[in-house]
Design an enzyme around this catalytic site. Structure first.
Site, PDB file in Angstrom:
ATOM      1  CE  LYS A  13      -2.198  -0.581   3.934  1.00 18.54           C
ATOM      2  NZ  LYS A  13      -1.692  -1.845   4.463  1.00 18.54           N
ATOM      3  NE  ARG A  88      -3.925  -0.824   9.745  1.00 17.35           N
ATOM      4  CZ  ARG A  88      -2.838  -0.233   9.261  1.00 17.35           C
ATOM      5  NH1 ARG A  88      -2.792   1.062   9.107  1.00 17.35           N
ATOM      6  NH2 ARG A  88      -1.794  -0.952   8.927  1.00 17.35           N
ATOM      7  NE  ARG A 126       7.465  -3.139   5.820  1.00 14.74           N
ATOM      8  CZ  ARG A 126       6.194  -2.719   5.884  1.00 14.74           C
ATOM      9  NH1 ARG A 126       5.613  -2.187   4.823  1.00 14.74           N
ATOM     10  NH2 ARG A 126       5.511  -2.853   6.986  1.00 14.74           N
ATOM     11  NE  ARG A 159       6.749  -0.437  10.051  1.00 17.35           N
ATOM     12  CZ  ARG A 159       5.595  -0.235   9.397  1.00 17.35           C
ATOM     13  NH1 ARG A 159       5.585   0.470   8.291  1.00 17.35           N
ATOM     14  NH2 ARG A 159       4.472  -0.725   9.843  1.00 17.35           N
ATOM     15  NE  ARG A 170       1.794  -4.445  11.381  1.00 17.29           N
ATOM     16  CZ  ARG A 170       2.681  -3.979  10.514  1.00 17.29           C
ATOM     17  NH1 ARG A 170       3.909  -4.481  10.465  1.00 17.29           N
ATOM     18  NH2 ARG A 170       2.355  -3.006   9.702  1.00 17.29           N
TER      19      ARG A 170
HETATM   20  P1  AMP Z   1       1.171   1.068   8.830  1.00 20.93           P
HETATM   21  O1  AMP Z   1       2.404   1.867   8.639  1.00 20.93           O
HETATM   22  O2  AMP Z   1      -0.002   1.579   8.035  1.00 20.93           O
HETATM   23  O3  AMP Z   1       1.384  -0.414   8.651  1.00 20.93           O
HETATM   24  O4  AMP Z   1       0.733   1.280  10.367  1.00 20.93           O
HETATM   25  C1  AMP Z   1       1.563   0.865  11.428  1.00 20.93           C
HETATM   26  C2  AMP Z   1       0.741   0.674  12.684  1.00 20.93           C
HETATM   27  O5  AMP Z   1       0.121   1.934  13.041  1.00 20.93           O
HETATM   28  C3  AMP Z   1      -0.424  -0.304  12.567  1.00 20.93           C
HETATM   29  O6  AMP Z   1      -0.037  -1.656  12.738  1.00 20.93           O
HETATM   30  C4  AMP Z   1      -1.337   0.181  13.693  1.00 20.93           C
HETATM   31  O7  AMP Z   1      -0.837  -0.220  14.957  1.00 20.93           O
HETATM   32  C5  AMP Z   1      -1.165   1.703  13.598  1.00 20.93           C
HETATM   33  N1  AMP Z   1      -2.167   2.289  12.700  1.00 20.93           N
HETATM   34  C6  AMP Z   1      -1.955   2.885  11.494  1.00 20.93           C
HETATM   35  N2  AMP Z   1      -3.113   3.291  10.944  1.00 20.93           N
HETATM   36  C7  AMP Z   1      -4.086   2.954  11.814  1.00 20.93           C
HETATM   37  C8  AMP Z   1      -5.507   3.071  11.805  1.00 20.93           C
HETATM   38  N3  AMP Z   1      -6.165   3.620  10.774  1.00 20.93           N
HETATM   39  N4  AMP Z   1      -6.179   2.609  12.885  1.00 20.93           N
HETATM   40  C9  AMP Z   1      -5.541   2.055  13.932  1.00 20.93           C
HETATM   41  N5  AMP Z   1      -4.224   1.876  13.998  1.00 20.93           N
HETATM   42  C10 AMP Z   1      -3.482   2.315  12.947  1.00 20.93           C
END
Ligand code: AMP
Length: 218
Positions: A13, A88, A126, A159, A170
């Protein structure tokens, strides 16, 4: 053009969203990036969010929804944006639809589909740059010098939430809480699904084709 990117963590994404933002000249709004910036700066929001992120859980809706709505209310978002990592949960999606009731809902929801076993393999490789945010993969998108960011020269890292146990958690969270959004947006007639196991450029061409189609019909 207001676009949402859906897909499991590691489906690509972020990479696709950055390319779309560049091509269509719209801001790339990533809730994950906003949380990580807050964690880096040590803000109260960052401290709260870190606990959930490190555990592979979602940050609660109460912290996330207001933050996102504020962000898309800013001047640079007035002609559109690409949302990466939001919504989400069904509550997030419904609140977004509600918030956009007057100005018009999103134009398109892109779902990048990748099976869990492929995701697990991808995320193990990654690497990200903690300094400028550039993203790499040790096999698919390697840095020119091993371990060193091509853009800024900092040492790249894995990360903490890409560790194998956290990735599994996740993915469970994704299937439970985020996958229902596919049906929600299908019901609204906004969903476009694309096979994310193909080469990055092929996925991008498919997405561009769909965006151009939707915008020519608008
Ligand atoms: P990402 O970089 O999009 O994979 O986000 C990393 C982490 O941030 C996720 O695993 C969640 O813990 C948190 N996070 C990001 N976006 C959201 C969202 N819309 N709702 C809840 N938690 C989020």
């Amino acid at each position: 053009m207001k676009i949402i990117m859906l897909g499991a963590p590691g489906a690509g994404k972020g990479t696709q969203a950055k390319k779309i933002a560049e091509r269509y000249n719209i801001p790339h709004v990533s809730t994950g990036d906003i949380f990580r910036a807050n964690i880096k700066q040590g803000t109260p929001l960052g401290k709260q969010a870190k606990e959930y992120i490190d555990a592979g859980a979602l940050v609660p809706d109460e912290l996330t929804i207001g933050l996102l709505l504020d962000r898309i209310g800013q001047e640079d978002c007035k002609d559109g944006y690409i949302l990466d990592g939001f919504p989400r949960t069904l509550t997030q999606a419904e609140k977004l639809t509600e918030a956009l009731a007057d100005s018009g809902n999103v134009d398109l929801v892109l779902d990048i589909e990748v099976q869990d076993d492929v995701i697990i393999a991808r995320m193990g490789g990654r690497r990200v740059c903690p300094s400028c945010g550039a993203s790499y993969h040790i096999v698919n998108i390697p840095t020119k010098v091993p371990g060193v960011c091509d853009v800024c020269g900092a040492a790249v890292i894995q990360r903490p939430d890409d560790a194998p146990e956290t990735v599994k958690k996740r993915l469970d969270v994704y299937h439970e809480q985020t996958q229902p959004l596919i049906d929600y947006y299908k019901g609204l007639g906004l969903l476009f699904e694309t096979d994310g196991t193909r080469a990055m450029d092929e996925v991008f061409s498919d997405i561009v084709w769909q965006i151009d189609k939707v915008s020519s019909e608008a």
